[in-house]
Scaffold this motif. Structure first.
Motif, PDB file in Angstrom:
ATOM      1  N   PRO A 155       0.742  -1.148  -0.005  1.00 40.97           N
ATOM      2  CA  PRO A 155       0.071   0.015  -0.148  1.00 40.97           C
ATOM      3  C   PRO A 155       0.779   1.260  -0.046  1.00 40.97           C
ATOM      4  O   PRO A 155       2.030   1.192   0.614  1.00 40.97           O
ATOM      5  CB  PRO A 155      -0.587  -0.149   1.418  1.00 40.97           C
ATOM      6  CG  PRO A 155      -0.796  -1.537   1.689  1.00 40.97           C
ATOM      7  CD  PRO A 155       0.585  -2.214   1.094  1.00 40.97           C
ATOM      8  N   GLU A 158      -1.839   6.075   3.457  1.00 39.59           N
ATOM      9  CA  GLU A 158      -2.311   5.436   4.685  1.00 39.59           C
ATOM     10  C   GLU A 158      -3.804   4.990   4.684  1.00 39.59           C
ATOM     11  O   GLU A 158      -3.903   3.824   5.359  1.00 39.59           O
ATOM     12  CB  GLU A 158      -2.410   6.576   5.654  1.00 39.59           C
ATOM     13  CG  GLU A 158      -2.557   6.387   7.276  1.00 39.59           C
ATOM     14  CD  GLU A 158      -2.551   7.464   7.999  1.00 39.59           C
ATOM     15  OE1 GLU A 158      -3.088   7.639   8.915  1.00 39.59           O
ATOM     16  OE2 GLU A 158      -1.544   8.213   7.796  1.00 39.59           O
ATOM     17  N   ASP A 159      -4.554   5.254   3.706  1.00 39.76           N
ATOM     18  CA  ASP A 159      -5.957   4.849   3.536  1.00 39.76           C
ATOM     19  C   ASP A 159      -5.833   3.407   3.049  1.00 39.76           C
ATOM     20  O   ASP A 159      -6.612   2.426   3.463  1.00 39.76           O
ATOM     21  CB  ASP A 159      -6.783   5.462   2.452  1.00 39.76           C
ATOM     22  CG  ASP A 159      -7.154   7.016   2.969  1.00 39.76           C
ATOM     23  OD1 ASP A 159      -7.311   7.224   4.074  1.00 39.76           O
ATOM     24  OD2 ASP A 159      -7.536   7.861   2.479  1.00 39.76           O
ATOM     25  N   GLU A 160      -4.908   2.902   2.076  1.00 43.09           N
ATOM     26  CA  GLU A 160      -4.928   1.751   1.567  1.00 43.09           C
ATOM     27  C   GLU A 160      -4.353   0.697   2.994  1.00 43.09           C
ATOM     28  O   GLU A 160      -4.829  -0.374   2.830  1.00 43.09           O
ATOM     29  CB  GLU A 160      -3.782   1.591   0.563  1.00 43.09           C
ATOM     30  CG  GLU A 160      -4.347   2.237  -0.743  1.00 43.09           C
ATOM     31  CD  GLU A 160      -3.304   2.213  -2.052  1.00 43.09           C
ATOM     32  OE1 GLU A 160      -2.299   1.755  -1.639  1.00 43.09           O
ATOM     33  OE2 GLU A 160      -3.363   2.830  -2.644  1.00 43.09           O
ATOM     34  N   TRP A 161      -3.459   1.227   3.781  1.00 41.01           N
ATOM     35  CA  TRP A 161      -3.231   0.409   4.815  1.00 41.01           C
ATOM     36  C   TRP A 161      -4.347   0.147   6.000  1.00 41.01           C
ATOM     37  O   TRP A 161      -4.363  -1.084   6.383  1.00 41.01           O
ATOM     38  CB  TRP A 161      -1.953   1.106   5.550  1.00 41.01           C
ATOM     39  CG  TRP A 161      -0.882   1.059   4.985  1.00 41.01           C
ATOM     40  CD1 TRP A 161      -0.017   2.017   4.410  1.00 41.01           C
ATOM     41  CD2 TRP A 161       0.227  -0.222   5.179  1.00 41.01           C
ATOM     42  NE1 TRP A 161       1.202   1.388   3.957  1.00 41.01           N
ATOM     43  CE2 TRP A 161       1.358   0.154   4.402  1.00 41.01           C
ATOM     44  CE3 TRP A 161      -0.050  -1.415   5.720  1.00 41.01           C
ATOM     45  CZ2 TRP A 161       2.213  -0.754   4.512  1.00 41.01           C
ATOM     46  CZ3 TRP A 161       1.039  -2.327   5.621  1.00 41.01           C
ATOM     47  CH2 TRP A 161       2.033  -2.005   5.082  1.00 41.01           C
ATOM     48  N   LYS A 162      -5.137   1.154   5.712  1.00 35.95           N
ATOM     49  CA  LYS A 162      -6.299   0.665   6.899  1.00 35.95           C
ATOM     50  C   LYS A 162      -7.165  -0.119   6.108  1.00 35.95           C
ATOM     51  O   LYS A 162      -7.991  -0.892   6.930  1.00 35.95           O
ATOM     52  CB  LYS A 162      -7.146   2.101   6.897  1.00 35.95           C
ATOM     53  CG  LYS A 162      -6.498   3.146   7.871  1.00 35.95           C
ATOM     54  CD  LYS A 162      -7.010   4.381   8.055  1.00 35.95           C
ATOM     55  CE  LYS A 162      -6.332   5.361   8.884  1.00 35.95           C
ATOM     56  NZ  LYS A 162      -6.687   6.718   9.103  1.00 35.95           N
ATOM     57  N   ASN A 163      -7.509  -0.206   4.834  1.00 41.33           N
ATOM     58  CA  ASN A 163      -8.079  -1.180   4.290  1.00 41.33           C
ATOM     59  C   ASN A 163      -7.860  -2.601   4.396  1.00 41.33           C
ATOM     60  O   ASN A 163      -8.673  -3.399   4.249  1.00 41.33           O
ATOM     61  CB  ASN A 163      -8.219  -0.795   2.752  1.00 41.33           C
ATOM     62  CG  ASN A 163      -9.390   0.397   2.625  1.00 41.33           C
ATOM     63  OD1 ASN A 163      -9.936   0.952   3.379  1.00 41.33           O
ATOM     64  ND2 ASN A 163      -9.007   1.126   1.366  1.00 41.33           N
ATOM     65  N   ILE A 164      -6.431  -2.788   4.424  1.00 36.31           N
ATOM     66  CA  ILE A 164      -5.955  -4.245   4.828  1.00 36.31           C
ATOM     67  C   ILE A 164      -6.569  -4.682   5.844  1.00 36.31           C
ATOM     68  O   ILE A 164      -6.876  -5.933   6.208  1.00 36.31           O
ATOM     69  CB  ILE A 164      -4.489  -4.138   4.660  1.00 36.31           C
ATOM     70  CG1 ILE A 164      -4.030  -3.540   3.109  1.00 36.31           C
ATOM     71  CG2 ILE A 164      -4.167  -5.321   5.181  1.00 36.31           C
ATOM     72  CD1 ILE A 164      -2.428  -3.584   3.105  1.00 36.31           C
ATOM     73  N   GLU A 165      -6.478  -3.852   7.123  1.00 37.93           N
ATOM     74  CA  GLU A 165      -6.812  -4.295   8.417  1.00 37.93           C
ATOM     75  C   GLU A 165      -8.166  -4.632   8.459  1.00 37.93           C
ATOM     76  O   GLU A 165      -8.704  -5.410   8.830  1.00 37.93           O
ATOM     77  CB  GLU A 165      -6.368  -3.189   9.469  1.00 37.93           C
ATOM     78  CG  GLU A 165      -4.960  -3.067   9.691  1.00 37.93           C
ATOM     79  CD  GLU A 165      -4.649  -1.609  10.319  1.00 37.93           C
ATOM     80  OE1 GLU A 165      -5.519  -0.801  10.903  1.00 37.93           O
ATOM     81  OE2 GLU A 165      -3.366  -1.261  10.485  1.00 37.93           O
TER      82      GLU A 165
END
Length: 165
Positions: A155, A158-165
């Motif tokens: 990612p 930061e938004d893409e990181w949050k979508n992973i969780e």
């Protein structure tokens, strides 16, 4: 006066040199290395003879699931990955010893990544010393990342990181 000064300096220098020589002798005696009993332990030498390793001799001849359980990938996937990383992890043999094959390096690395086994347990399973394992695992991981980079997506926001969780 100058002669006295020169003579005093010469005496001091020779005294200092003698003291320094004694200290170096003492230091050398304290730091002597123990003579090695073995270059390579006998049970490790069997790696290249009768019992190369568990994966090649046993698991490839048994059902497909056993190989996958040990390395967490199929034989075909392993062979594909080995083909791709070999050029990065291949070392040359020397007069002192034979280099580890890329196949063993990859097997040990995949087992370590799959299970988190200690280097000591991997040492007994694959007949490779733990200090050697500690050196080639990071190198093999870098080779895997480099060769499979096209398949790895990290990612960027930061938004893409949050979508992973």
């Amino acid at each position: 006066m100058n002669e006295l000064l020169v003579e005093s300096c010469a005496v001091l220098c020779s005294t200092f040199s003698a003291i320094l020589g004694e200290r170096l002798k003492l230091h050398g005696q304290i730091r002597k290395r123990k003579k090695r009993r073995y270059w390579v332990r006998k049970w490790i030498l069997k790696r290249s003879s009768e019992v190369q390793n568990l994966v090649d001799h046993e698991l490839r001849s048994n059902p497909h699931e056993d190989f996958k359980n040990l390395l967490r990938m199929s034989e075909e996937q392993f062979d594909y990955l080995l083909e791709r990383v070999t050029k990065h992890i291949l070392k040359s043999d020397t007069n002192m010893r034979q280099a580890l094959s890329p196949k063993i390096k990859l097997q040990v690395t995949l087992r370590y990544l799959a299970t988190g086994d200690s280097f000591k347990s991997l040492e007994y399973l694959f007949r490779v010393r733990k200090n050697t394992i500690s050196k080639f695992i990071p190198e093999t991981c870098k080779a895997i990342i480099k060769e499979l980079e096209e398949f790895i997506k990290v990612p960027s926001t930061e938004d893409e990181w949050k979508n992973i969780e």
